[in-house]
Write a protein that holds these residues in place. Structure first.
Motif, short mmCIF file in Angstrom:
data_model
loop_
_atom_site.label_atom_id
_atom_site.label_comp_id
_atom_site.label_asym_id
_atom_site.label_seq_id
_atom_site.Cartn_x
_atom_site.Cartn_y
_atom_site.Cartn_z
N PRO A 97 -8.88 29.91 -21.25
CA PRO A 97 -10.20 29.69 -20.80
C PRO A 97 -11.06 30.98 -20.65
N ASP A 98 -10.44 32.18 -20.32
CA ASP A 98 -11.33 33.33 -20.25
C ASP A 98 -11.86 33.71 -21.58
N GLN A 147 -5.36 27.05 -12.28
CA GLN A 147 -6.40 26.02 -12.66
C GLN A 147 -6.53 24.60 -11.99
N PHE A 174 -8.83 18.61 -15.94
CA PHE A 174 -9.35 19.71 -17.05
C PHE A 174 -10.25 19.48 -17.88
N GLY A 175 -11.37 19.63 -17.84
CA GLY A 175 -12.56 19.18 -18.60
C GLY A 175 -12.33 19.75 -20.03
N ASP A 213 -4.97 33.11 -16.78
CA ASP A 213 -5.49 31.79 -16.42
C ASP A 213 -5.01 30.75 -17.57
#
Ligand code: FO1
Length: 317
Positions: free
Chosen positions: A46-47, A150, A87-88, A35
């Protein structure tokens, strides 16, 4: 030693309970990195971050990702310069990415930055390993063209029709240090309730992982991330159907059947037990919905008790 394979929010929720019922020093987690994405000159993972944030109690519970009470001032200021802001990336979360970049810019690996970040979040006793230190990226072929996972998941909110999934770089990637040893040395391997296609799938494609899982001496247990064909969160069913598979716990068993001993399924899928057993996979039926830490601890304890009842694993100390 327990070795868990997992991806984002589902794995993080399960592991939060598991680390409440076993000593963290007993646990190694192999995390999906497909990811990962380049953003603003940094590489976000992210993971890995979701697992570290959740296990350290730092996560934003409402979102299920990022840091609690984070703000997004940098992101809104970046919009002024035309930076993509879908993408936050939170202001405090940014520090994690800056540190990861500092480690890799100095010639360090993703394994090294992950270990350092985990330590700084108080998780030094357990091992958190990226599946690989090489670049691997999941791209989704959709009816609006190919895009990074994403982008499909966040920017397009999983609306585009899925035509294919490409886990770029997985076949060429080498397992990160300790990954293969942690499978060989485990007396129990747990496949977390993550997306079988894009969270567990990439880990299984990394050189040597599938062979080690097949030959691993420990028991291999997976928790299905689906119930009644739906995941609690994320695109698992959309991706499975997009790939021409049925979205079911039985299909999850098919994907893992080469190495799996037991599939844990929700009571709502109990009728699938017979078809799963036909695949040579044992079934443990229970309540797999884990909305909070208590239920996640309960699930972990039930699985460990079930495994011990099979006489396959020494009792955890
Ligand atoms: N998920 C979202 O749905 N929207 C976001 O804006 C978002 C930002 C984000 C930032 C950092 C991070 O570590 C995770 C983030 N996630 C976001 C979650 C992420 O997309 C997923 O956790 C995984 O990639 C899928 O499991």
């Amino acid at each position: 030693m327990i070795t868990a394979l997992g991806g984002g929010s589902g794995a993080a929720k399960f592991l939060k309970g598991l680390t409440g019922v076993i000593p963290p020093s007993e646990l190694t987690v192999i995390v999906n990195t497909a990811d990962d994405m380049d953003l603003y000159g940094m590489r976000v993972s992210p993971d890995i971050d979701t697992i570290i944030y959740r296990l350290s109690g730092s996560i934003d519970e409402k979102k299920g990702w990022g840091l609690r009470d984070d703000t997004f001032e940098v992101l809104s200021a970046a919009a002024r310069f035309g930076f993509p802001t879908w993408f936050g990336l939170g202001d405090r979360d940014l520090a994690t990415h800056l540190f990861r970049k500092a480690v890799t810019d100095a010639g360090g690996t993703l394994s090294e930055s992950t270990s350092k970040i985990a330590q700084r979040f108080g998780l030094g006793e357990m091992r958190i390993l990226p599946m690989s230190d090489d670049r691997v990226e999941t791209w989704i072929e959709t009816d609006q063209g190919e895009m990074h996972f994403q982008e499909y998941y966040i920017k397009h909110a999983m609306r585009p029709g899925v035509k294919g999934v490409n886990i770029k770089g997985a076949r060429e990637a080498s397992a990160a240090p300790l990954v293969l040893d942690s499978i060989d040395g485990a007396d129990l391997v747990i496949i977390c309730p993550s997306n079988p296609i894009i969270s567990i799938g990439p880990i299984l494609e990394i050189g040597g992982v599938m062979e080690r899982l097949v030959g691993a001496p420990g028991l291999k247990v997976a928790i299905s991330p689906l119930m009644r064909g739906k995941p609690l969160k994320g695109p698992a069913d959309k991706l499975m159907r997009g790939l021409g598979m049925e979205a079911s716990s039985t299909q999850v068993a098919r994907l893992y059947a080469d190495f799996l001993d037991i599939l844990v399924i929700d009571r709502s899928d109990a009728a699938e037990a017979a078809s799963i057993k036909l695949l040579g996979v044992n079934v443990f039926v229970t309540d797999t919905v884990i909305p909070d830490e208590q239920s996640s601890k309960r699930l972990s304890r039930e699985i460990l008790d079930f495994v011990e009842s099979l006489g396959q694993r020494r009792a955890s100390p």
